[in-house]
Design an enzyme around this catalytic site. Structure first.
Site, PDB file in Angstrom:
ATOM      1  N   TYR A 144       0.824  -0.970   0.106  1.00 39.70           N
ATOM      2  CA  TYR A 144      -0.009  -0.117   0.140  1.00 39.70           C
ATOM      3  C   TYR A 144       0.872   1.095  -0.076  1.00 39.70           C
ATOM      4  CZ  TYR A 144      -3.302   3.418   1.851  1.00 39.70           C
ATOM      5  OH  TYR A 144      -3.903   4.530   1.820  1.00 39.70           O
ATOM      6  N   ASP A 239       9.466   2.417  -0.907  1.00 38.89           N
ATOM      7  CA  ASP A 239       8.536   3.108  -0.094  1.00 38.89           C
ATOM      8  C   ASP A 239       8.928   3.057   1.247  1.00 38.89           C
ATOM      9  OD1 ASP A 239       6.365   3.938   1.503  1.00 38.89           O
ATOM     10  OD2 ASP A 239       4.795   3.202   0.127  1.00 38.89           O
ATOM     11  N   LYS A 267       5.690   9.708   8.380  1.00 38.77           N
ATOM     12  CA  LYS A 267       5.462   9.299   9.686  1.00 38.77           C
ATOM     13  C   LYS A 267       6.526   9.818  10.520  1.00 38.77           C
ATOM     14  CE  LYS A 267       2.722   5.038   7.946  1.00 38.77           C
ATOM     15  NZ  LYS A 267       1.260   5.289   8.241  1.00 38.77           N
TER      16      LYS A 267
HETATM   17  N1  HOZ Z   1      -0.235   2.960   6.407  1.00 40.24           N
HETATM   18  C1  HOZ Z   1      -1.310   3.340   7.311  1.00 40.24           C
HETATM   19  C2  HOZ Z   1      -2.008   2.106   7.900  1.00 40.24           C
HETATM   20  N2  HOZ Z   1      -1.558   0.743   7.143  1.00 40.24           N
HETATM   21  C3  HOZ Z   1      -2.144   4.289   7.035  1.00 40.24           C
HETATM   22  C4  HOZ Z   1      -3.013   5.059   7.937  1.00 40.24           C
HETATM   23  C5  HOZ Z   1      -4.211   5.298   7.323  1.00 40.24           C
HETATM   24  O1  HOZ Z   1      -4.596   5.130   6.281  1.00 40.24           O
HETATM   25  O2  HOZ Z   1      -4.610   6.155   7.824  1.00 40.24           O
END
Ligand code: HOZ
Length: 427
Positions: A144, A239, A267
């Site tokens: 993702y 990433d 982050k």
């Molecule tokens: N990468 C984060 C969770 N897998 C993102 C958090 C979000 O989408 O709020």
């Protein structure tokens, strides 16, 4: 667990906010019930709107490596606030932040700040396309990279949790430019490059996956990805929004000794405030406007408050060098889960590295999207609820990573091990 204040807030939120949440991963739809609302967060603890204290292994989805509301980061934000919240001109913090990132992340020679991980990956891909003058990209199922159009195809995180790994609203013509391959599969990469000669602008991946649960690469896999992308003049994008400054100070690339062409960050580098960044080879980065033809911009990019928080957080990492310690704590948590599951006769996999981990209820080693989906999601729900009832907050999804922080001291880990073991033995 009765939560009248959270329940009331959620009822109101449902009327005003789609699904009652501002990011789908916060919804409890896949684990049942309503999410709790957080009143405050300190160290390793969240205090809910109903006054319950929970040991937090979500850590605001990664940023809180020093725990919540760390006094040094708080003081840095307060000091920056005295000078204003946003200038719309260059500011000194941005230069210090860029210096820290370039010093710590081996492959980054130049860096551009933005406001989220989504912006970072979207911009890095545009830059790779501008650099190579090619359109196609390769991503991996379950990875993702935020919610831009080209990347919401076989995506992990909330997209997978809520059953829409291929988001509606992505034009078919966009999706056609995205080739999706299984992670950890060299033959699939070979085949994709053979089928699309001189067409692939970039390969983007989470070098350690954190959005389909936590998954690590097979030995030599990342080196192979580096080798094949170099051979085809394709830009390799790591990433490291989740793993940057978390797996090691220089991210996975430092730990694995791989040099990608571009890296995306977010982050931790914002110390809990909104941030993103992408950087890498100077010859590629210099194609960005105003130097070059690839456009990318942002009113709040390099925001002084976010920079001050991030700088304080990165300096703390340099001072405290917490990585070995975090790994020891992560292993203790992993071992407690393994022992409890074995005693109960429940098959489990607990991939863990440093302060990242996942718990998959399956006897199949998890090495990609398909094997992650073999995890017993129903059993995970029962486990999640028992952990929450006992006072431990894990991500409300079978497909998310867990995070530790330096505020998870020995006694907190002891208590967490007890609660998680009890949750498993009650399954
Ligand atoms: N990468 C984060 C969770 N897998 C993102 C958090 C979000 O989408 O709020």
């Amino acid at each position: 667990m009765s939560s009248p204040v959270s329940d009331q807030l959620f009822a109101r939120a449902l009327q005003l906010i789609p699904g009652g949440v501002n990011s789908p991963v916060r919804a409890f739809r896949s684990v049942g019930g309503a999410p709790f609302f957080t009143r405050s967060a300190q160290g390793a603890t969240l205090t809910t709107a109903d006054g319950r204290e929970l040991i937090d292994f979500v850590c605001t989805w990664g940023p809180a490596i020093h725990g919540h509301n760390h006094p040094v980061i708080k003081a840095a934000i307060a000091a920056a606030l005295e000078n204003g919240t946003s200038f719309g001109t260059p500011n000194p913090y941005e230069v210090e932040m860029a210096g820290l990132i370039v010093r710590f992340v081996p492959s980054i020679k130049k860096v551009r700040m933005c406001n989220s991980g989504t912006e970072a990956t979207m911009s890095a891909i545009r830059l790779a396309r501008g650099f190579t003058r090619r359109d196609k990209i390769i991503k991996f199922s379950g990875c993702y990279h935020g919610h831009s159009d080209s990347l919401l195809i076989k995506a992990g995180s909330g997209a997978l949790t809520h059953g829409h790994p291929d988001s509606a609203g992505v034009p078919a013509s966009f999706a056609r430019e995205t080739i999706v391959l299984p992670y950890n599969d060299r033959a699939a990469l070979d085949a994709a490059f053979a089928a699309n000669p001189d067409e692939i602008a970039c390969v983007i991946l989470e070098p350690y996956c954190g959005n389909v649960g936590f998954i690590m690469p097979d030995a030599g896999y990342l080196a192979y990805v580096r080798e094949i992308t170099a051979k085809h003049d394709t830009v390799l994008i790591f990433d490291e929004v989740m793993t940057g400054f978390r797996i090691a100070r220089g991210g996975v690339q430092e730990r694995e000794n791989i040099v990608p062409d571009l890296t995306c960050l977010g982050k931790i580098i914002g110390g809990g405030l909104p941030v993103g960044a992408f950087g890498g080879r100077a010859d590629i980065m210099d194609l960005l406007a105003p130097l070059g033809p690839v456009y990318q911009a942002g009113t709040l990019s390099g925001n002084p408050l976010a920079m001050a928080a991030g700088i304080a957080g990165l300096k703390l990492l340099e001072e405290t060098d917490p990585y070995e310690r975090l790994d020891t704590l992560g292993r203790r948590l992993r071992d407690a889960v393994l022992v409890a599951a074995r005693a109960k006769g429940i098959p489990v996999q607990v991939p863990q590295c440093g302060s990242m981990f996942s718990i998959f209820f399956t006897d199949t080693p998890v090495r990609d999207y398909d094997t992650a989906l073999k995890g017993d999601a129903r059993l995970f729900v029962r486990f999640f609820r028992a952990a929450l009832d006992g006072g431990v907050y894990l991500a409300p999804s079978a497909y998310e990573a867990g995070f530790l922080s330096t505020a998870h001291k020995d006694d907190v880990i002891d208590r967490s091990c007890e609660i998680l073991s009890k949750a498993i033995s009650g399954l």
